[in-house]
Write a protein that holds these residues in place. Structure first.
Motif, PDB file in Angstrom:
ATOM      1  N   ARG A  29       2.917   8.636   5.064  1.00  0.00           N
ATOM      2  CA  ARG A  29       3.463   9.292   3.770  1.00  0.00           C
ATOM      3  C   ARG A  29       3.634   8.039   2.725  1.00  0.00           C
ATOM      4  NH1 ARG A  29       7.266   9.805   0.349  1.00  0.00           N
ATOM      5  NH2 ARG A  29       7.786  10.461  -1.417  1.00  0.00           N
ATOM      6  N   GLN A  30       3.717   7.179   2.889  1.00  0.00           N
ATOM      7  CA  GLN A  30       4.247   5.637   2.726  1.00  0.00           C
ATOM      8  C   GLN A  30       2.910   4.485   2.367  1.00  0.00           C
ATOM      9  OE1 GLN A  30       7.057   3.957   4.892  1.00  0.00           O
ATOM     10  NE2 GLN A  30       8.490   3.528   3.657  1.00  0.00           N
ATOM     11  N   LYS A  31       1.915   4.732   3.509  1.00  0.00           N
ATOM     12  CA  LYS A  31       0.251   4.229   3.724  1.00  0.00           C
ATOM     13  C   LYS A  31      -0.257   5.236   2.636  1.00  0.00           C
ATOM     14  CE  LYS A  31       0.342   2.668   8.091  1.00  0.00           C
ATOM     15  NZ  LYS A  31      -0.133   3.027   9.310  1.00  0.00           N
ATOM     16  N   LYS A  32      -0.310   6.246   2.219  1.00  0.00           N
ATOM     17  CA  LYS A  32      -0.914   7.142   1.381  1.00  0.00           C
ATOM     18  C   LYS A  32      -0.460   6.021   0.105  1.00  0.00           C
ATOM     19  CE  LYS A  32      -2.120  11.330   4.112  1.00  0.00           C
ATOM     20  NZ  LYS A  32      -1.895  12.304   4.241  1.00  0.00           N
ATOM     21  N   ILE A  33       0.530   6.651  -0.223  1.00  0.00           N
ATOM     22  CA  ILE A  33       1.069   6.491  -2.012  1.00  0.00           C
ATOM     23  C   ILE A  33       0.647   4.865  -2.134  1.00  0.00           C
ATOM     24  CG2 ILE A  33       3.226   5.897  -2.909  1.00  0.00           C
ATOM     25  CD1 ILE A  33       4.437   8.333  -1.440  1.00  0.00           C
ATOM     26  N   ALA A  34       0.440   3.765  -1.047  1.00  0.00           N
ATOM     27  CA  ALA A  34       0.391   2.449  -1.304  1.00  0.00           C
ATOM     28  C   ALA A  34      -0.936   2.131  -1.700  1.00  0.00           C
ATOM     29  CB  ALA A  34       0.754   1.068  -0.125  1.00  0.00           C
ATOM     30  N   LEU A  35      -1.684   3.751  -1.051  1.00  0.00           N
ATOM     31  CA  LEU A  35      -3.259   3.319  -1.106  1.00  0.00           C
ATOM     32  C   LEU A  35      -3.995   3.724  -2.625  1.00  0.00           C
ATOM     33  CD1 LEU A  35      -5.964   3.748   0.131  1.00  0.00           C
ATOM     34  CD2 LEU A  35      -5.788   5.950   0.741  1.00  0.00           C
ATOM     35  N   VAL A  36      -2.935   5.236  -2.689  1.00  0.00           N
ATOM     36  CA  VAL A  36      -2.989   5.119  -4.460  1.00  0.00           C
ATOM     37  C   VAL A  36      -3.643   4.080  -5.434  1.00  0.00           C
ATOM     38  CG1 VAL A  36      -1.929   6.648  -6.639  1.00  0.00           C
ATOM     39  CG2 VAL A  36      -2.924   8.115  -3.542  1.00  0.00           C
ATOM     40  N   VAL A  37      -1.753   3.568  -5.047  1.00  0.00           N
ATOM     41  CA  VAL A  37      -1.135   2.648  -6.211  1.00  0.00           C
ATOM     42  C   VAL A  37      -2.297   1.715  -6.174  1.00  0.00           C
ATOM     43  CG1 VAL A  37      -0.187   1.147  -6.614  1.00  0.00           C
ATOM     44  CG2 VAL A  37       1.275   2.736  -5.775  1.00  0.00           C
ATOM     45  N   GLY A  38      -2.792   1.039  -5.169  1.00  0.00           N
ATOM     46  CA  GLY A  38      -4.911   0.192  -5.014  1.00  0.00           C
ATOM     47  C   GLY A  38      -5.222   0.341  -5.185  1.00  0.00           C
ATOM     48  N   ALA A  39      -5.602   1.496  -5.102  1.00  0.00           N
ATOM     49  CA  ALA A  39      -6.938   2.029  -5.464  1.00  0.00           C
ATOM     50  C   ALA A  39      -7.163   2.302  -6.956  1.00  0.00           C
ATOM     51  CB  ALA A  39      -6.714   3.899  -5.230  1.00  0.00           C
ATOM     52  N   LEU A  40      -6.039   2.991  -7.849  1.00  0.00           N
ATOM     53  CA  LEU A  40      -5.794   2.668  -9.362  1.00  0.00           C
ATOM     54  C   LEU A  40      -5.342   1.416 -10.356  1.00  0.00           C
ATOM     55  CD1 LEU A  40      -4.930   5.201 -11.251  1.00  0.00           C
ATOM     56  CD2 LEU A  40      -2.410   3.415 -11.305  1.00  0.00           C
ATOM     57  N   ALA A  41      -5.271   0.521  -8.900  1.00  0.00           N
ATOM     58  CA  ALA A  41      -5.627  -0.847  -9.784  1.00  0.00           C
ATOM     59  C   ALA A  41      -6.736  -1.064  -9.816  1.00  0.00           C
ATOM     60  CB  ALA A  41      -4.615  -1.972  -9.528  1.00  0.00           C
ATOM     61  N   PHE A  42      -7.680  -0.730  -8.617  1.00  0.00           N
ATOM     62  CA  PHE A  42      -9.221  -0.916  -8.010  1.00  0.00           C
ATOM     63  C   PHE A  42     -10.310  -0.477  -8.844  1.00  0.00           C
ATOM     64  CE2 PHE A  42     -13.281   0.026  -5.569  1.00  0.00           C
ATOM     65  CZ  PHE A  42     -13.579  -0.680  -5.870  1.00  0.00           C
ATOM     66  N   VAL A  43      -9.635   1.072  -9.802  1.00  0.00           N
ATOM     67  CA  VAL A  43     -10.826   1.792 -10.687  1.00  0.00           C
ATOM     68  C   VAL A  43     -10.539   1.239 -12.415  1.00  0.00           C
ATOM     69  CG1 VAL A  43     -10.404   4.029 -11.768  1.00  0.00           C
ATOM     70  CG2 VAL A  43     -10.686   4.237  -8.950  1.00  0.00           C
ATOM     71  N   MET A  44      -9.223   0.619 -12.559  1.00  0.00           N
ATOM     72  CA  MET A  44      -9.033   0.169 -13.652  1.00  0.00           C
ATOM     73  C   MET A  44      -9.560  -1.277 -14.001  1.00  0.00           C
ATOM     74  SD  MET A  44      -5.001  -0.402 -15.315  1.00  0.00           S
ATOM     75  CE  MET A  44      -4.416  -1.781 -14.323  1.00  0.00           C
ATOM     76  N   ASP A  45     -10.290  -2.410 -12.732  1.00  0.00           N
ATOM     77  CA  ASP A  45     -10.483  -2.909 -13.227  1.00  0.00           C
ATOM     78  C   ASP A  45     -12.067  -2.896 -13.443  1.00  0.00           C
ATOM     79  OD1 ASP A  45     -12.404  -5.455 -12.593  1.00  0.00           O
ATOM     80  OD2 ASP A  45     -12.249  -5.242 -10.723  1.00  0.00           O
ATOM     81  N   LEU A  46     -12.780  -1.664 -12.126  1.00  0.00           N
ATOM     82  CA  LEU A  46     -14.114  -1.440 -12.422  1.00  0.00           C
ATOM     83  C   LEU A  46     -14.020  -1.146 -14.069  1.00  0.00           C
ATOM     84  CD1 LEU A  46     -14.988  -0.418  -8.557  1.00  0.00           C
ATOM     85  CD2 LEU A  46     -16.046  -2.107  -9.493  1.00  0.00           C
TER      86      LEU A  46
END
Length: 574
Positions: A29-46
Motif C-alpha cells: 500500500r505504501q508503495k502504491k501511494i508513493a507511486l501516485v505521488v511520484g507520478a503526479l509530479a512526473f505528469v505535472m512536469d510533462l
C-alpha cells in the motif's frame, strides 16, 4: 548503515540512513501511494513542457511578447531541464531522494506561481527557466525512488506506466491549456495554465513528506559543478545568438558567440576525462562514447527531437496566428498526432523493434516526412479555408512516424552500452533529447520568423487584385486607390514585422483613420487575414523543408545503428 534513535514511546529502534533500507520496509500500500505521488509530479512536469504552446498567441497579446520571447518560453524550460537533469539525479544520491524531490516540487510550485502572475515577458522567461531547473531536481528522484522501491521484475510494468503517462500528458497538455484559456477563469486568460500547478504542487509536497521513502544512496557519486557550468556555457553561447540574433540584425558578436561554443565544448569533453580519472564522477561518462552506436544515437536523438519540437511550434503558430483557430480548436486539431503515437506503440511498435531493430526508425522517418508533406500541402491548397479535418491524414501519419521512432530510439542507442552504465546512459540520453528540442526551437525561429518578415510584401501582393476590385466596387476613385492600397500594405508589412504584436504600428493607425465604409473596412480586414494565411503558409513550407531535411539525415544515420536489439535494451528503452 543505521543509527539508533527513540520513537514516541521511548523504545530504541533503528533509523535507516539509506533510502534502500527505508524502502525495503514499505508495504504494498505504501508503495502504491508513493507511486501516485511520484507520478503526479512526473505528469505535472510533462504538462508544463507541452501546455505553453497553445497559449502563445494569448501571451503575445497580453504581455506584448516578441517572437524571441516566444522561443525562450518554449526553449528555456527544456534547456534548464536538460542542463540540470543529470546533476539533479546526482544531488538526490548525495542529499537524499525525498529531500531533493521536495525541493524540486516546492521550487516548481513557486516558479509556476511566478509564471502565472508574470507582469512582463522577462519575468515569465525567468520563471520558465526556474520551472525547468526545479523539474530537473524533481523528476530524477521519481525514477530513482521507483528503482529502489520495486524489484527488477516489477520495474517493467512501472516503466510502462510512466511511458503511458508520458504519452497521455503530452497529448492532454494542449487540450487542458485550451480549455483553461477558453474558460478564462476570473478573466485571467492564459495565467491559469501555470497557476493550476500551485494546488497540485502543495498537495504533492504534503503527500511526499508523509509517504515517500527517506534517505539517500549508500554510495553516491560526487557532483560535477564545473562540468555543469561548462555545458551551460556551451549551450548559452550557441542558443542565445540563434534566438536573439535575428531580432538584433545579426551583429558580429552573435557569430563570435556561436563559434566560441565549440572550444568550450572541447574543454567540457576534456574535463569529463579528467573528472573520470580523478574520482569517477563525471557529468557524462566518457566511456559511453567508445561505442559508436551510442555516439551516433546521441546525434540522432538531438536531430529527431529538434525536428519534432520544431514542427509542434510552427504548427501551433500556423493554425492559431495564421489561420485564426482558437486555443481549444488548435488543441483538438492536434489530437491525430496523439492517436498515431498511441496506435503505433500499442500494436506493431515493440514487435517491429525486435524484428528489424533500427530499421523501425528508418521507416518512422519516412512516415513522419509523409505526414509533414501532406500537412504542408493542405495548408498550401486551402490556406485560410483549411479545416481541422483536412489536417487529419497528415497529422496521423506524423504521429505514426513519431511512434515508430520513439519506440525504438532508446533501445537502439542503449543496445551496445555496458550494463555497468545502464543507470547513467538513459539520463544522458534524456538530457540530450531536451537539448535537441531547445536547439530546434532556436533554429526554426530563425527560419519561420525570418520568412514571415521577408515574405510579408509578397503575401500582400496575393490579395491586391481582389482589394483593388473591392475599392472599385465601393466607388473609390481610381486616382485615390494607389495611396489607399499603399497605406494598407504598409500597415500589413509593419504588423508582420513587429516585434511586439500587442502594439498597433503607426501606419495602421493612419489606415484606420481613413474614411472607409464599414463594409469596405470589413473586406479589407478579410484580405489582410488571407494575406496573413498565405504568409504563414509560405513560412510553414520553409519550416517543413528544414524538418524533412533533419528526418532525411536521421534516415541515413539509422542505417549505421544496430539491427538486432537486446531484450534488456528494449526494456530500458521503455
Amino acid at each position: 548503515m543505521s543509527k539508533l534513535h527513540r520513537d514516541k514511546r521511548g523504545d530504541t529502534v533503528a533509523k535507516a540512513t539509506s533510502a534502500h533500507e527505508h524502502a525495503a520496509r514499505f508495504s504494498a500500500r505504501q508503495k502504491k501511494i508513493a507511486l501516485v505521488v511520484g507520478a503526479l509530479a512526473f505528469v505535472m512536469d510533462l504538462l508544463d513542457s507541452t501546455i505553453v504552446n497553445v497559449a502563445i498567441p494569448s501571451i503575445q497579446h497580453n504581455l506584448g511578447a516578441s517572437y524571441a520571447t516566444i522561443q525562450w518560453l518554449v526553449a528555456g524550460y527544456s534547456l534548464a531541464f536538460a542542463l540540470l537533469l543529470v546533476t539533479g539525479g546526482r544531488m538526490g544520491d548525495v542529499f537524499g531522494y525525498k529531500k531533493l524531490f521536495m525541493w524540486g516540487v516546492g521550487g516548481f510550485t513557486l516558479a509556476s506561481l511566478f509564471s502565472g502572475v508574470a507582469w512582463d515577458p522577462s519575468v515569465l522567461i525567468v520563471a520558465r527557466f526556474l520551472q525547468g531547473s526545479m523539474a530537473a531536481l524533481m523528476v530524477p528522484q521519481v525514477m530513482s525512488m521507483m528503482q529502489i522501491m520495486y524489484k527488477p521484475a516489477e520495474r517493467g510494468a512501472i516503466n510502462g506506466l510512466f511511458g503511458a503517462l508520458g504519452g497521455m500528458a503530452a497529448s492532454l497538455g494542449p487540450i487542458i491549456g485550451g480549455l483553461l484559456i477558453k474558460a478564462n477563469i476570473f478573466g485571467w486568460d492564459w495565467r491559469p495554465i501555470f497557476l493550476i500547478n500551485v494546488p497540485v504542487g502543495i498537495f504533492a509536497l504534503i503527500a511526499a513528506r508523509k509517504y515517500l521513502p527517506d534517505g539517500k544512496s549508500p554510495h553516491p557519486l560526487k557532483l560535477d559543478i564545473f562540468g555543469t557550468f561548462l555545458i551551460l556555457g556551451t549551450l548559452f553561447l550557441l542558443i542565445y545568438p540563434l534566438i536573439q540574433g535575428r531580432e538584433l540584425g545579426w551583429p558580429t558578436w552573435s557569430y563570435i558567440m556561436m563559434v566560441a561554443s565549440l572550444p568550450v565544448l572541447a574543454v567540457f569533453a576534456r574535463w569529463q576525462q579528467i573528472k573520470q580519472k580523478r574520482d569517477g564522477s563525471p557529468l557524462v561518462v566518457p566511456e559511453l562514447f567508445r561505442k559508436s552506436s551510442f555516439t551516433l544515437g546521441m546525434l540522432v536523438n538531438v536531430i529527431v527531437e529538434g525536428a519534432m519540437i520544431s514542427f509542434f511550434l510552427t504548427f501551433t503558430l500556423l493554425i492559431q496566428i495564421g489561420l485564426g483557430y482558437s486555443a481549444i480548436h488548435a488543441a483538438l486539431t492536434g489530437l491525430p498526432v496523439a492517436f498515431g503515437i498511441a496506435m503505433t506503440m500499442a500494436t506493431a511498435g515493440a514487435k517491429l523493434v525486435v524484428k528489424i531493430g533500427a530499421r523501425t526508425m528508418s521507416i518512422g522517418t519516412i512516415v513522419m516526412s509523409s505526414g509533414l508533406l501532406t500537412t504542408a500541402f493542405m495548408v498550401h491548397r486551402y490556406q485560410l479555408a483549411t479545416h481541422s479535418w483536412q489536417f487529419i491524414p497528415g497529422l496521423l501519419l506524423f504521429g505514426v512516424g513519431m511512434g515508430l521512432i520513439f519506440v525504438s530510439l532508446f533501445a537502439v542507442v542503449l543496445n551496445d552500452v555496458d550494463v555497468s552504465h545502464a543507470g547513467s546512459a538513459p539520463g544522458v540520453l534524456n538530457a540530450i533529447q531536451q537539448v535537441g528540442g531547445a536547439v530546434g526551437v532556436a533554429i526554426i525561429g530563425v527560419i519561420l520568423f525570418g520568412s514571415l518578415k521577408a515574405n510579408a510584401p509578397t503575401s500582400f501582393q496575393s490579395v491586391q487584385p481582389q482589394l483593388r476590385a473591392q475599392l472599385t466596387a465601393a466607388h473609390v476613385p481610381a486616382t485615390a486607390q494607389p495611396q489607399i492600397m499603399a497605406g494598407i500594405k504598409q500597415c500589413y508589412v509593419d504588423t508582420a514585422s513587429a516585434k511586439d504584436q500587442s502594439v498597433t504600428p503607426a501606419s495602421c493607425k493612419q489606415a484606420e483613420s481613413s474614411s472607409l465604409s464599414p463594409a469596405l473596412a470589413a473586406d479589407i480586414k478579410h484580405d489582410a487575414l488571407q494575406a496573413n494565411a498565405h504568409n504563414f503558409s509560405v513560412a510553414f513550407k520553409k519550416s517543413t523543408i528544414f524538418e524533412i531535411s533533419l528526418l532525411a539525415l536521421t534516415f541515413i544515420l539509422s542505417w549505421f545503428l544496430p539491427k538486432h536489439i537486446r531484450a534488456e535494451a528494449l526494456a530500458e528503452g521503455f
